[in-house]
Design a protein around this motif. Sequence first.
Motif, PDB file in Angstrom:
ATOM      1  N   ILE A 138       0.920   7.846   1.661  1.00  0.00           N
ATOM      2  CA  ILE A 138       0.521   6.665   2.442  1.00  0.00           C
ATOM      3  C   ILE A 138      -0.899   6.832   3.000  1.00  0.00           C
ATOM      4  N   ILE A 198       0.865  -1.182   0.000  1.00  0.00           N
ATOM      5  CA  ILE A 198       0.000   0.000   0.000  1.00  0.00           C
ATOM      6  C   ILE A 198       0.900   1.229   0.000  1.00  0.00           C
ATOM      7  N   ILE A 251       3.041  -1.638   4.227  1.00  0.00           N
ATOM      8  CA  ILE A 251       2.677  -0.225   4.128  1.00  0.00           C
ATOM      9  C   ILE A 251       3.949   0.617   4.041  1.00  0.00           C
ATOM     10  N   TYR A 298       4.948  -2.214   8.558  1.00  0.00           N
ATOM     11  CA  TYR A 298       5.133  -0.820   8.149  1.00  0.00           C
ATOM     12  C   TYR A 298       6.617  -0.579   7.927  1.00  0.00           C
TER      13      TYR A 298
END
Lengths: 330, 330
Positions: free
Chosen positions: B194, B9, B185, B216
């Motif tokens: 983001i 993402i 992420i 992350y």
Amino acid sequence: MRRKNIVTIGGGTGSFMLLSGLKKYPVNLAAIVSMTDDGGSTGVLRDELGVLPPGDVRQCLVALSDSSKELRELMNYRFAEGGLKGHSFGNLFLSALEKINHSFSKGVEKAARILDVRGEVIPVTETDIVLCMDLQNGVKLAGEEEINHNRDLQRAGIKKFYLRPRAKASSKAIKQLLAADLIVIGPGNHYCSIAPNFLVDGIPQAIRKSKAKVVYNCNLVNKSSHTDGYFLEDYVTALNGLIGAERIDFVTFNSRRPDAKLIKKYAKTKDLLVKVRDLRGDHNYQIIMANLLSNSKPKFSAADAIAAQRSFIRHDGAKLAKTLMSILQS
Amino acid sequence: MRRKNIVTIGGGTGSFMLLSGLKKYPVNLAAIVSMTDDGGSTGVLRDELGVLPPGDVRQCLVALSDSSKELRELMNYRFAEGGLKGHSFGNLFLSALEKINHSFSKGVEKAARILDVRGEVIPVTETDIVLCMDLQNGVKLAGEEEINHNRDLQRAGIKKFYLRPRAKASSKAIKQLLAADLIVIGPGNHYCSIAPNFLVDGIPQAIRKSKAKVVYNCNLVNKSSHTDGYFLEDYVTALNGLIGAERIDFVTFNSRRPDAKLIKKYAKTKDLLVKVRDLRGDHNYQIIMANLLSNSKPKFSAADAIAAQRSFIRHDGAKLAKTLMSILQS
């Protein structure tokens, strides 16, 4: 048996149609393409980016592309809004490749690889040229677009038709012409697509030297104020004049009368059908009469959109290619 | 053994780097991409053509493309003159495909086929959205570009951060998140690359519901006036807040100190290195410390030019991917 070599000379829609037809035969194809376009999207790119004209080359690449229908459609897509309005995506593609490779020809080679092109597409020259025409009345026309839209050319008379600066033919073009079994000229706009190729140093010489049969695909209609009242014979005389020898061996000529409504439509702008002055005359060339007419209503995919825009009385690529193959094998 | 599914993402350069690294492993990759860019070439295309933002998607497509270096270079080529100045060729490519297919997502699918993309690139939403931020001082910012350049955001405080209009996630994005083994992420600009993904209805829900491990990739430097003084913990808190659950399981964090000269260069614009507040703290997530720093001088091919422009203290895609694979297999 050795594959035969066919070399086409032209530019624009005429070459697109011709190559789309020839592509289906097991021959080696090379398309020599005019490099004087300076109108529309191509003109803007030449002005703003200082690139060579991509438009005609793009059409030939698309015609010979074995890539997906999607990719071919994309190449002919034109932006309709904003600062990109009128730009053909394929022109941007070729201009970007020219910039990245610092050479138009190298860019065209890369494009051919990306588009999975069967055969070779050869810009007639790499010199950045302007098509020029001096008229008898003292008017000097500079640029293909200016010449194309001039309505006085035939009335005033042409004094000089030339390129500025003088341009040398691409060595690939010469090599292909010398190795050709069949050289195919036209169809297309006489002064703005076909003739400019013969103004490039080395092209007439190579055609004269080549052992190939030379065919001219005679236009279907005359262009108002440019070739008004031209007969088949006049086109051949003009082309042999440009070549510097009676080099044309065959002329393909459409024998089928177009739909009356279309003739009427064309007649409004004085684009009248080309006729033959003397079918049984004493020619140094053979006239091949055949039904070469596209009889489909223009039902185009986006990939063919260019052909659709310009001409409704038009050649059928498949029929023309069949006729040319019979000449090649004769 | 079943191939593992990794879903990333993000958007922009961070995703480009990450995907370029992950691509070398035998996993199924899906990249969910932010759709709020409205600056530069992308902004002009949105304004003038009414298309969805192509820039971030382009970078992900190029990262996952198995096509020739030439074609990848072409996609990142930017015109330098005239009316096309600043336009990335790949953006024009995606916009033309959107127009031809009357759908951004369909255009992206066709582009993926043409570029021989391994994996899937998924625009987070197909809604035409504007990223908005209302500050505590009454100022309302509209548009990613405006937010990105605002120097007052952190001082004034954020009142509301939202999309206009509300947007529904692409069903493909949801499906991929639910089937993921690993959701990755970042890294990237917190507010502009983001976070916008999590403002799309359905994305936080799908992440909460997914059985995937969530990682992350913590940024290397803070962005001046946006995340000044942020520690690793602050980013995690912000993201968990956006997700609506303490969903982050792992944080990758660079342990290698960048070159002193680079730190000095960044310090001038107050982009200081992100630190960890309490490495041994009582976290609900595991911090994976590793040398993730790119130590090569930026020596980019044109295909990587975008990454070069923006960031000198930057992640190494290969090192990061290796660390992520060890998390996936743990």
